[in-house]
Design an enzyme around this catalytic site. Structure first.
Site, PDB file in Angstrom:
ATOM      1  N   ARG A  31       0.780  -1.239   0.000  1.00  0.00           N
ATOM      2  CA  ARG A  31       0.000   0.000   0.000  1.00  0.00           C
ATOM      3  C   ARG A  31       0.812   1.291   0.000  1.00  0.00           C
ATOM      4  O   ARG A  31       0.249   2.353  -0.215  1.00  0.00           O
ATOM      5  CB  ARG A  31      -0.954   0.006   1.198  1.00  0.00           C
ATOM      6  CG  ARG A  31      -2.127  -0.923   0.997  1.00  0.00           C
ATOM      7  CD  ARG A  31      -2.924  -1.080   2.273  1.00  0.00           C
ATOM      8  NE  ARG A  31      -2.145  -1.804   3.255  1.00  0.00           N
ATOM      9  CZ  ARG A  31      -2.630  -2.219   4.429  1.00  0.00           C
ATOM     10  NH1 ARG A  31      -3.866  -1.954   4.762  1.00  0.00           N
ATOM     11  NH2 ARG A  31      -1.869  -2.884   5.263  1.00  0.00           N
ATOM     12  N   TYR A 154      -3.497 -17.421  13.776  1.00  0.00           N
ATOM     13  CA  TYR A 154      -4.671 -16.812  13.127  1.00  0.00           C
ATOM     14  C   TYR A 154      -5.848 -17.799  13.089  1.00  0.00           C
ATOM     15  O   TYR A 154      -6.993 -17.410  13.250  1.00  0.00           O
ATOM     16  CB  TYR A 154      -4.315 -16.358  11.709  1.00  0.00           C
ATOM     17  CG  TYR A 154      -3.409 -15.149  11.693  1.00  0.00           C
ATOM     18  CD1 TYR A 154      -3.925 -13.864  11.836  1.00  0.00           C
ATOM     19  CD2 TYR A 154      -2.029 -15.286  11.546  1.00  0.00           C
ATOM     20  CE1 TYR A 154      -3.091 -12.745  11.829  1.00  0.00           C
ATOM     21  CE2 TYR A 154      -1.189 -14.169  11.539  1.00  0.00           C
ATOM     22  CZ  TYR A 154      -1.729 -12.910  11.680  1.00  0.00           C
ATOM     23  OH  TYR A 154      -0.902 -11.808  11.681  1.00  0.00           O
TER      24      TYR A 154
HETATM   25  O1  CP3 Z   1       6.263  -9.230   0.584  1.00  0.00           O
HETATM   26  C1  CP3 Z   1       5.473  -9.095  -0.374  1.00  0.00           C
HETATM   27  O2  CP3 Z   1       5.438  -8.084  -1.105  1.00  0.00           O
HETATM   28  C2  CP3 Z   1       4.572 -10.274  -0.717  1.00  0.00           C
HETATM   29  C3  CP3 Z   1       3.250 -10.221  -0.243  1.00  0.00           C
HETATM   30  C4  CP3 Z   1       2.881 -10.574   1.190  1.00  0.00           C
HETATM   31  C5  CP3 Z   1       1.678 -10.089   1.746  1.00  0.00           C
HETATM   32  N1  CP3 Z   1       1.515 -10.679   2.963  1.00  0.00           N
HETATM   33  C6  CP3 Z   1       0.760  -9.157   1.083  1.00  0.00           C
HETATM   34  C7  CP3 Z   1      -0.205  -8.416   1.901  1.00  0.00           C
HETATM   35  C8  CP3 Z   1       3.484 -11.405   2.135  1.00  0.00           C
HETATM   36  C9  CP3 Z   1       4.823 -12.127   2.082  1.00  0.00           C
HETATM   37  C10 CP3 Z   1       2.599 -11.461   3.255  1.00  0.00           C
HETATM   38  C11 CP3 Z   1       2.863 -12.285   4.449  1.00  0.00           C
HETATM   39  C12 CP3 Z   1       2.001 -12.136   5.642  1.00  0.00           C
HETATM   40  N2  CP3 Z   1       0.640 -11.944   5.701  1.00  0.00           N
HETATM   41  C13 CP3 Z   1       2.461 -12.301   6.970  1.00  0.00           C
HETATM   42  C14 CP3 Z   1       3.884 -12.649   7.363  1.00  0.00           C
HETATM   43  C15 CP3 Z   1       4.805 -11.528   7.255  1.00  0.00           C
HETATM   44  C16 CP3 Z   1       4.576 -10.413   8.219  1.00  0.00           C
HETATM   45  O3  CP3 Z   1       4.300  -9.305   7.760  1.00  0.00           O
HETATM   46  O4  CP3 Z   1       4.717 -10.659   9.424  1.00  0.00           O
HETATM   47  C17 CP3 Z   1       1.365 -12.120   7.829  1.00  0.00           C
HETATM   48  C18 CP3 Z   1       1.391 -12.183   9.344  1.00  0.00           C
HETATM   49  C19 CP3 Z   1       0.210 -11.930   7.009  1.00  0.00           C
HETATM   50  C20 CP3 Z   1      -1.202 -11.748   7.452  1.00  0.00           C
HETATM   51  C21 CP3 Z   1      -1.699 -10.443   7.013  1.00  0.00           C
HETATM   52  N3  CP3 Z   1      -2.119 -10.179   5.730  1.00  0.00           N
HETATM   53  C22 CP3 Z   1      -1.710  -9.224   7.745  1.00  0.00           C
HETATM   54  C23 CP3 Z   1      -1.339  -9.078   9.197  1.00  0.00           C
HETATM   55  C24 CP3 Z   1      -2.154  -8.228   6.856  1.00  0.00           C
HETATM   56  C25 CP3 Z   1      -2.253  -6.750   7.099  1.00  0.00           C
HETATM   57  C26 CP3 Z   1      -3.609  -6.292   7.436  1.00  0.00           C
HETATM   58  C27 CP3 Z   1      -3.678  -4.778   7.347  1.00  0.00           C
HETATM   59  O5  CP3 Z   1      -4.783  -4.313   7.013  1.00  0.00           O
HETATM   60  O6  CP3 Z   1      -2.659  -4.092   7.569  1.00  0.00           O
HETATM   61  C28 CP3 Z   1      -2.396  -8.846   5.612  1.00  0.00           C
HETATM   62  C29 CP3 Z   1      -2.857  -8.178   4.380  1.00  0.00           C
HETATM   63  C30 CP3 Z   1      -1.813  -7.966   3.352  1.00  0.00           C
HETATM   64  N4  CP3 Z   1      -1.006  -8.934   2.885  1.00  0.00           N
HETATM   65  C31 CP3 Z   1      -1.557  -6.750   2.641  1.00  0.00           C
HETATM   66  C32 CP3 Z   1      -0.543  -7.035   1.720  1.00  0.00           C
HETATM   67  C33 CP3 Z   1       0.049  -6.115   0.699  1.00  0.00           C
HETATM   68  C34 CP3 Z   1      -2.300  -5.426   2.813  1.00  0.00           C
HETATM   69  C35 CP3 Z   1      -3.693  -5.663   2.339  1.00  0.00           C
HETATM   70  C36 CP3 Z   1      -4.319  -4.574   1.554  1.00  0.00           C
HETATM   71  O7  CP3 Z   1      -3.940  -4.291   0.404  1.00  0.00           O
HETATM   72  O8  CP3 Z   1      -5.288  -4.036   2.096  1.00  0.00           O
END
Ligand code: CP3
Length: 355
Positions: A31, A154
């Site tokens: 984002r 989760y």
């Molecule tokens: O690194 C990259 O660019 C690849 C994409 C990637 C995403 N999530 C995209 C994403 C990867 C490797 C992840 C891993 C992930 N997802 C983890 C492990 C890494 C870490 O950050 O600790 C975890 C715990 C998740 C679970 C998850 N998914 C969370 C906690 C969130 C954020 C929620 C929020 O609203 O902030 C997501 C959503 C997410 N995954 C987004 C992205 C780009 C943001 C979602 C959006 O566009 O609204």
């Protein structure tokens, strides 16, 4: 199979000599990039973006178009695996990930089964193949998964948690039940990562975001042991190339020697660990990945460069370092600051090798 134009990242993971220190960033497609927000708006929501291989490919490539990064990472999420197990993943606006059907009852846990990655996670495999075609051997593609314990957090809490009270109560009261969840998750993750490798992932990373929330005694039994099982079950080669593996436990600095001993090629470090001391602790066992504080990217570009150089100097001469942040990039990061970081890492590490 064509040759990679830039294999610096893979060489560093295997501790082979490189001309400079490669860099990529956790959550590099996200984002903080206006073009990501635009594609996400077109997709409607985050899950639609993940489930559409063409759009997932588009956002994977966006940070590479802007910055001189040395690796691409599959655009997806760690929670696609429990979603494929039938738990019903959704993202409530501003609240992060949630499950419609978290694991609470013993019968639900007993019924849990690993999904077939070629069926329930077909969309991820299609994205991997599409991204590989689009990358055209420019830089390697990283596949990834969550660790069994982080996924279980989760799945059992039903979403993000501050204290992990539901899963930790299960850990202490019914360790047999939690072990069952972790066994299924480990089998699911092994099959999922191997399927990504078959479809073209050239390195794989396991994200253990919450392992560091465990007690010293519990970490090895409930998180590390299952990552060890996964690493042992991974395909080490595909199409004649070695497929390196990276294990990242956030908050895992105190267990570094143990993590380095599970058979992975590289260990990810968060920003609380001194990378120079870490290198001395793991010796020649593994490469290291990290570890700039992601919040340092809010400082001025020259201060960011100074921090990056300090990390490169702390690691010292020789190969075996992949530069990264210590955790995912913040959505509020100014995009121009990322360019300053990437350029500083490349320039300073080239100079280091000339001394
Ligand atoms: O690194 C990259 O660019 C690849 C994409 C990637 C995403 N999530 C995209 C994403 C990867 C490797 C992840 C891993 C992930 N997802 C983890 C492990 C890494 C870490 O950050 O600790 C975890 C715990 C998740 C679970 C998850 N998914 C969370 C906690 C969130 C954020 C929620 C929020 O609203 O902030 C997501 C959503 C997410 N995954 C987004 C992205 C780009 C943001 C979602 C959006 O566009 O609204």
């Amino acid at each position: 199979m064509n040759k990679l134009k830039n294999d610096t990242f893979l060489r560093a993971l295997l501790r082979q000599p490189t001309d400079y220190t490669p860099i990529w960033l956790m959550r590099q497609a996200g984002r903080y990039l206006p073009e990501y927000c635009e594609t996400r708006r077109r997709a409607g929501n985050f899950m639609n973006l993940c489930k559409n291989p063409r759009l997932a490919c588009e956002v994977t490539l966006q940070p590479l178009a802007r910055y001189d990064l040395d690796a691409a990472i599959l655009f997806s999420d760690i929670l696609t695996v429990p979603d494929a197990m039938g738990l019903g993943l959704y993202f409530a606006e501003g609240e992060g990930p949630k499950f419609e059907r978290p694991l609470r009852e013993e019968w639900e846990i007993r019924n849990l089964a690993a999904p077939d990655p070629g069926v329930e996670l077909r969309y991820v495999m299609d994205a991997v193949a599409e991204i590989r075609r689009a990358l055209d051997n420019s830089v390697p593609l990283i596949g990834f998964s969550g660790s069994p314990f982080t996924l279980a957090c989760y799945m059992i809490e039903g979403g993000a948690s501050e204290d992990f009270r539901t899963i930790k109560a299960m850990l202490y009261d019914r360790p047999d039940l939690l072990h069952h969840v972790l066994e299924v998750n480990a089998a699911a993750v092994t099959a999922y990562l191997n399927a990504q490798i078959e479809c073209g992932a050239q390195a794989v990373m396991i994200f253990d975001t919450w392992g560091g929330a465990l007690s010293h005694r519990a970490y090895k039994e409930f998180s590390l042991a299952y990552m060890q099982r996964i690493v042992a079950g991974l395909k080490r080669e595909h199409g004649g190339a070695r497929i390196p593996s990276i294990v990242f436990t956030k908050g895992g600095g105190q267990w570094l020697e143990d993590i380095a001993a599970i058979g992975c090629d590289a260990v990810g470090l968060d920003w609380t660990t001194d990378i120079g001391a870490a290198r001395r602790r793991v010796g020649d066992c593994v490469a290291l990945q990290g570890n700039l504080d992601p919040v340092a990217l809010f400082a001025q570009p020259e201060k960011i460069a100074r921090e990056a150089c300090a990390i490169l100097d702390a690691f010292g001469p020789g190969s075996g370092h992949v530069f990264n942040l210590g955790h995912g990039i913040s959505q509020f990061t100014p995009p121009e600051h990322v360019a300053a970081l990437v350029n500083a890492v490349h320039e300073h590490s080239r100079k280091q090798r000339q001394i």
